[in-house]
Write a protein that holds these residues in place. Structure first.
Motif, PDB file in Angstrom:
ATOM      1  N   GLY A  27      45.543  37.466   9.490  1.00 40.16           N
ATOM      2  CA  GLY A  27      46.840  37.901   9.249  1.00 40.16           C
ATOM      3  C   GLY A  27      47.262  38.140   8.073  1.00 40.16           C
ATOM      4  N   LEU A  28      46.573  37.641   6.901  1.00 43.19           N
ATOM      5  CA  LEU A  28      46.675  37.921   5.632  1.00 43.19           C
ATOM      6  C   LEU A  28      46.792  39.217   5.255  1.00 43.19           C
ATOM      7  N   LEU A  29      45.890  40.027   5.780  1.00 41.27           N
ATOM      8  CA  LEU A  29      46.006  41.620   5.510  1.00 41.27           C
ATOM      9  C   LEU A  29      46.080  42.172   6.974  1.00 41.27           C
ATOM     10  N   GLU A  48      46.119  46.289  -3.553  1.00 41.62           N
ATOM     11  CA  GLU A  48      47.175  45.593  -4.053  1.00 41.62           C
ATOM     12  C   GLU A  48      47.600  44.402  -3.540  1.00 41.62           C
ATOM     13  N   ARG A  49      47.497  44.557  -2.346  1.00 36.12           N
ATOM     14  CA  ARG A  49      47.874  43.041  -1.639  1.00 36.12           C
ATOM     15  C   ARG A  49      46.769  42.308  -1.582  1.00 36.12           C
ATOM     16  N   LEU A  50      45.537  42.650  -1.453  1.00 38.11           N
ATOM     17  CA  LEU A  50      44.475  41.862  -1.723  1.00 38.11           C
ATOM     18  C   LEU A  50      44.320  41.112  -3.246  1.00 38.11           C
ATOM     19  N   LYS A  51      44.624  42.050  -3.915  1.00 41.87           N
ATOM     20  CA  LYS A  51      44.601  41.454  -5.444  1.00 41.87           C
ATOM     21  C   LYS A  51      45.653  40.308  -5.583  1.00 41.87           C
ATOM     22  N   LYS A  57      45.011  32.712  -4.670  1.00 41.82           N
ATOM     23  CA  LYS A  57      43.994  31.759  -4.411  1.00 41.82           C
ATOM     24  C   LYS A  57      43.308  31.142  -5.683  1.00 41.82           C
ATOM     25  N   ASP A  58      42.904  32.041  -6.507  1.00 43.75           N
ATOM     26  CA  ASP A  58      42.222  31.878  -7.636  1.00 43.75           C
ATOM     27  C   ASP A  58      42.941  31.016  -8.779  1.00 43.75           C
ATOM     28  N   VAL A  59      44.255  31.732  -9.038  1.00 46.05           N
ATOM     29  CA  VAL A  59      44.805  31.026 -10.194  1.00 46.05           C
ATOM     30  C   VAL A  59      45.506  29.713  -9.756  1.00 46.05           C
ATOM     31  N   LEU A  60      46.236  29.675  -8.379  1.00 47.66           N
ATOM     32  CA  LEU A  60      47.095  28.591  -8.021  1.00 47.66           C
ATOM     33  C   LEU A  60      46.207  27.529  -6.854  1.00 47.66           C
ATOM     34  N   PHE A  62      45.788  28.224  -3.878  1.00 50.11           N
ATOM     35  CA  PHE A  62      46.243  27.702  -2.495  1.00 50.11           C
ATOM     36  C   PHE A  62      45.207  27.880  -1.576  1.00 50.11           C
ATOM     37  N   SER A  63      45.475  27.009  -0.468  1.00 47.00           N
ATOM     38  CA  SER A  63      44.445  26.955   0.916  1.00 47.00           C
ATOM     39  C   SER A  63      44.696  28.296   1.532  1.00 47.00           C
ATOM     40  N   LEU A  64      44.165  28.385   2.514  1.00 48.62           N
ATOM     41  CA  LEU A  64      44.480  29.853   3.425  1.00 48.62           C
ATOM     42  C   LEU A  64      45.698  29.410   3.999  1.00 48.62           C
ATOM     43  N   GLN A  65      46.243  28.253   4.537  1.00 47.20           N
ATOM     44  CA  GLN A  65      47.594  28.012   5.136  1.00 47.20           C
ATOM     45  C   GLN A  65      48.332  28.347   3.965  1.00 47.20           C
ATOM     46  N   GLU A  66      48.417  27.711   2.945  1.00 46.69           N
ATOM     47  CA  GLU A  66      49.502  28.164   1.586  1.00 46.69           C
ATOM     48  C   GLU A  66      49.460  29.440   1.633  1.00 46.69           C
ATOM     49  N   LEU A  67      48.254  30.264   1.516  1.00 52.07           N
ATOM     50  CA  LEU A  67      48.238  31.529   1.326  1.00 52.07           C
ATOM     51  C   LEU A  67      49.017  32.690   2.324  1.00 52.07           C
ATOM     52  N   GLN A  68      48.749  32.103   3.491  1.00 52.38           N
ATOM     53  CA  GLN A  68      49.661  32.785   4.554  1.00 52.38           C
ATOM     54  C   GLN A  68      51.315  32.542   4.360  1.00 52.38           C
ATOM     55  N   TYR A  69      51.593  31.293   4.026  1.00 52.94           N
ATOM     56  CA  TYR A  69      52.958  31.254   3.941  1.00 52.94           C
ATOM     57  C   TYR A  69      53.406  31.775   2.616  1.00 52.94           C
ATOM     58  N   TYR A  70      52.586  31.662   1.565  1.00 59.18           N
ATOM     59  CA  TYR A  70      53.154  32.505   0.329  1.00 59.18           C
ATOM     60  C   TYR A  70      53.141  34.222   0.581  1.00 59.18           C
ATOM     61  N   MET A  71      52.346  34.572   1.327  1.00 49.93           N
ATOM     62  CA  MET A  71      52.341  36.201   1.624  1.00 49.93           C
ATOM     63  C   MET A  71      53.372  36.385   2.620  1.00 49.93           C
ATOM     64  N   GLN A  72      53.436  35.640   3.537  1.00 48.14           N
ATOM     65  CA  GLN A  72      54.865  35.769   4.335  1.00 48.14           C
ATOM     66  C   GLN A  72      56.172  35.841   3.458  1.00 48.14           C
ATOM     67  N   ALA A  73      56.335  34.859   2.695  1.00 49.41           N
ATOM     68  CA  ALA A  73      57.543  34.980   1.937  1.00 49.41           C
ATOM     69  C   ALA A  73      57.630  36.192   0.824  1.00 49.41           C
ATOM     70  N   ALA A  74      56.328  36.586   0.384  1.00 48.77           N
ATOM     71  CA  ALA A  74      56.510  37.749  -0.384  1.00 48.77           C
ATOM     72  C   ALA A  74      56.685  38.888   0.498  1.00 48.77           C
ATOM     73  N   ASP A  75      56.293  39.014   1.822  1.00 45.41           N
ATOM     74  CA  ASP A  75      56.450  40.082   2.550  1.00 45.41           C
ATOM     75  C   ASP A  75      58.245  40.168   2.892  1.00 45.41           C
ATOM     76  N   GLN A  76      58.455  38.916   3.022  1.00 47.03           N
ATOM     77  CA  GLN A  76      59.934  38.653   3.639  1.00 47.03           C
ATOM     78  C   GLN A  76      60.717  39.291   2.236  1.00 47.03           C
ATOM     79  N   LEU A  77      60.515  38.753   1.035  1.00 44.27           N
ATOM     80  CA  LEU A  77      61.148  39.252  -0.055  1.00 44.27           C
ATOM     81  C   LEU A  77      61.236  40.709  -0.389  1.00 44.27           C
ATOM     82  N   ASN A  78      60.082  41.374  -0.194  1.00 47.91           N
ATOM     83  CA  ASN A  78      59.836  42.456  -0.314  1.00 47.91           C
ATOM     84  C   ASN A  78      60.836  43.449   0.576  1.00 47.91           C
ATOM     85  N   ASP A  79      60.983  43.041   1.928  1.00 48.09           N
ATOM     86  CA  ASP A  79      61.757  43.620   2.899  1.00 48.09           C
ATOM     87  C   ASP A  79      63.000  43.553   2.371  1.00 48.09           C
TER      88      ASP A  79
END
Length: 150
Positions: A27-29, A48-51, A57-60, A62-79
């Motif tokens: 569900g990340l993508l 762009e989402r994959l980047k 993941k690379d810079v910070l 993040f684990s997969l769980q953290e990535l999911q949370y981070y991307m959910q928050a990014a999607d929410q913010l975008n909305d």
């Protein structure tokens, strides 16, 4: 709209096809559209989402769980941002304020996740620096001992 096959996307993002499919699976993508031959077709937005995922993941680290949370928050913010922009003129000042408070809370959540990761990195860095000091002290002692023996 340009559409890209998984090989092109993998090359562009520095990922394997398997990783991209896995990111879709968890569900990340979002699942991409498919051709008549059932070939995955990705948009520039998907790339762009994959980047963004790769950077988090690379810079910070993040684990997969953290990535999911981070991307959910990014999607929410975008909305939230799109909603605010599209309806600003219809919102009362109080409604605009509430929308901005929601965006601020979402940003706070993302920043907190980053701060926690940075704190962990700094803790590890401090431990390594402390170990390096002890190693250098040990080397200095041994240099003195070797110097006395010569």
């Amino acid at each position: 709209m340009d559409l890209f096959k998984i090989d092109e996307v993998a090359k562009e993002c520095g990922l394997t096809k398997r990783t991209i499919r896995y990111y879709e699976e968890i569900g990340l993508l979002p699942s991409p559209q498919r051709s008549e031959g059932n070939i995955r077709l990705y948009t520039q937005e998907d790339i762009e989402r994959l980047k963004k995922i790769v950077a988090a993941k690379d810079v910070l680290g993040f684990s997969l769980q953290e990535l999911q949370y981070y991307m959910q928050a990014a999607d929410q913010l975008n909305d939230q941002r799109q909603n605010y922009r599209q309806h600003t003129e219809r919102f009362s000042p109080e409604e605009r304020k509430n929308k901005l408070i929601e965006m601020n809370q979402t940003l706070d959540e993302q920043l907190l996740l980053m701060k926690r990761k940075i704190s962990s990195i700094r803790t590890l860095q401090a431990e390594l620096e402390e170990l390096r000091v002890r190693v250098r002290q040990g080397l200095a002692k041994l240099d003195q001992e070797i110097g006395k023996e010569s």
